[in-house]
Write a protein that holds these residues in place. Sequence first.
Motif, PDB file in Angstrom:
ATOM      1  N   LEU A  41      14.322   1.656  -4.580  1.00 59.99           N
ATOM      2  CA  LEU A  41      14.592   0.465  -5.393  1.00 59.99           C
ATOM      3  C   LEU A  41      13.557   0.230  -6.488  1.00 59.99           C
ATOM      4  O   LEU A  41      13.511  -0.842  -7.084  1.00 59.99           O
ATOM      5  N   GLY A  42      12.686   1.208  -6.730  1.00 61.75           N
ATOM      6  CA  GLY A  42      11.641   1.045  -7.736  1.00 61.75           C
ATOM      7  C   GLY A  42      10.489   0.178  -7.275  1.00 61.75           C
ATOM      8  O   GLY A  42       9.687  -0.287  -8.087  1.00 61.75           O
ATOM      9  N   ALA A  43      10.383  -0.041  -5.959  1.00 63.39           N
ATOM     10  CA  ALA A  43       9.324  -0.891  -5.415  1.00 63.39           C
ATOM     11  C   ALA A  43       7.949  -0.329  -5.750  1.00 63.39           C
ATOM     12  O   ALA A  43       7.754   0.880  -5.850  1.00 63.39           O
ATOM     13  N   ALA A  44       6.978  -1.232  -5.896  1.00 60.90           N
ATOM     14  CA  ALA A  44       5.601  -0.832  -6.168  1.00 60.90           C
ATOM     15  C   ALA A  44       4.885  -0.366  -4.903  1.00 60.90           C
ATOM     16  O   ALA A  44       3.991   0.481  -4.974  1.00 60.90           O
ATOM     17  N   VAL A  45       5.279  -0.911  -3.744  1.00 63.11           N
ATOM     18  CA  VAL A  45       4.574  -0.632  -2.487  1.00 63.11           C
ATOM     19  C   VAL A  45       5.567  -0.574  -1.332  1.00 63.11           C
ATOM     20  O   VAL A  45       6.566  -1.303  -1.318  1.00 63.11           O
ATOM     21  N   GLU A  46       5.264   0.278  -0.358  1.00 66.36           N
ATOM     22  CA  GLU A  46       5.989   0.356   0.912  1.00 66.36           C
ATOM     23  C   GLU A  46       4.952   0.515   2.016  1.00 66.36           C
ATOM     24  O   GLU A  46       3.970   1.245   1.845  1.00 66.36           O
ATOM     25  N   VAL A  47       5.145  -0.164   3.141  1.00 61.43           N
ATOM     26  CA  VAL A  47       4.194  -0.102   4.265  1.00 61.43           C
ATOM     27  C   VAL A  47       4.963   0.118   5.564  1.00 61.43           C
ATOM     28  O   VAL A  47       5.986  -0.531   5.802  1.00 61.43           O
ATOM     29  N   GLU A  48       4.447   1.026   6.399  1.00 59.92           N
ATOM     30  CA  GLU A  48       4.988   1.272   7.739  1.00 59.92           C
ATOM     31  C   GLU A  48       3.915   0.935   8.759  1.00 59.92           C
ATOM     32  O   GLU A  48       2.735   0.828   8.406  1.00 59.92           O
ATOM     33  N   GLY A  49       4.316   0.761  10.024  1.00 54.41           N
ATOM     34  CA  GLY A  49       3.338   0.386  11.029  1.00 54.41           C
ATOM     35  C   GLY A  49       3.634   0.946  12.404  1.00 54.41           C
ATOM     36  O   GLY A  49       4.772   1.343  12.703  1.00 54.41           O
ATOM     37  N   MET A  50       2.580   0.987  13.223  1.00 51.10           N
ATOM     38  CA  MET A  50       2.700   1.381  14.623  1.00 51.10           C
ATOM     39  C   MET A  50       1.895   0.380  15.455  1.00 51.10           C
ATOM     40  O   MET A  50       0.742   0.058  15.118  1.00 51.10           O
ATOM     41  N   PHE A  51       2.528  -0.101  16.534  1.00 52.63           N
ATOM     42  CA  PHE A  51       1.939  -1.143  17.346  1.00 52.63           C
ATOM     43  C   PHE A  51       2.002  -0.802  18.825  1.00 52.63           C
ATOM     44  O   PHE A  51       2.963  -0.168  19.276  1.00 52.63           O
ATOM     45  N   GLU A  52       1.001  -1.251  19.555  1.00 50.66           N
ATOM     46  CA  GLU A  52       1.043  -1.238  21.014  1.00 50.66           C
ATOM     47  C   GLU A  52       1.453  -2.631  21.450  1.00 50.66           C
ATOM     48  O   GLU A  52       0.918  -3.632  20.958  1.00 50.66           O
ATOM     49  N   VAL A  53       2.434  -2.698  22.370  1.00 49.04           N
ATOM     50  CA  VAL A  53       2.940  -3.987  22.836  1.00 49.04           C
ATOM     51  C   VAL A  53       2.997  -4.001  24.365  1.00 49.04           C
ATOM     52  O   VAL A  53       2.974  -2.969  25.012  1.00 49.04           O
TER      53      VAL A  53
END
Length: 156
Positions: free
Chosen positions: A143-155
Amino acid sequence: MGRTEQRLAELGVTLPAPAAPLANYTPFVRSGSLVIISGQLCLGPDGALAPEHRGKVGAGVSAGDARAAARLCAINVLAQLRACIGDLDLVVRCLRLGGFINAAPDFDGLAGVMNGASDFMVEALGDAGRHARSTVGVASLPLGAAVEVEGMFEVR
């Protein structure tokens, strides 16, 4: 309201409805105590990209606007996480954030941009928000976004 949701309220943050995937993937996967959140764009509360969060950082998008975009991405990561686990108080730790910055070839302030996401995660989760991280400059994003962020979590 749990303590994490209370902290978000104190920060003036309301988590949006989680965004639907743009292609053939799931927004999150849980395996045991790990949750992996697919890359989230800098969509605002209305589900759209603001003009200042669209384009290349260092060539039309300022570093400050990109940092704000990274913060929005992190908010959207937490929205997906809440959709997965139901209660953000079940987060043991943010293990990792990965950031993708749609950057001009000569832009070297990637780490500062990604701090928008990292700082927010610590604000939202306290010490449980401290994480490992990678930040990569890329030629383009969906979409032409300036930034993308992914994550990993312990729950729990």
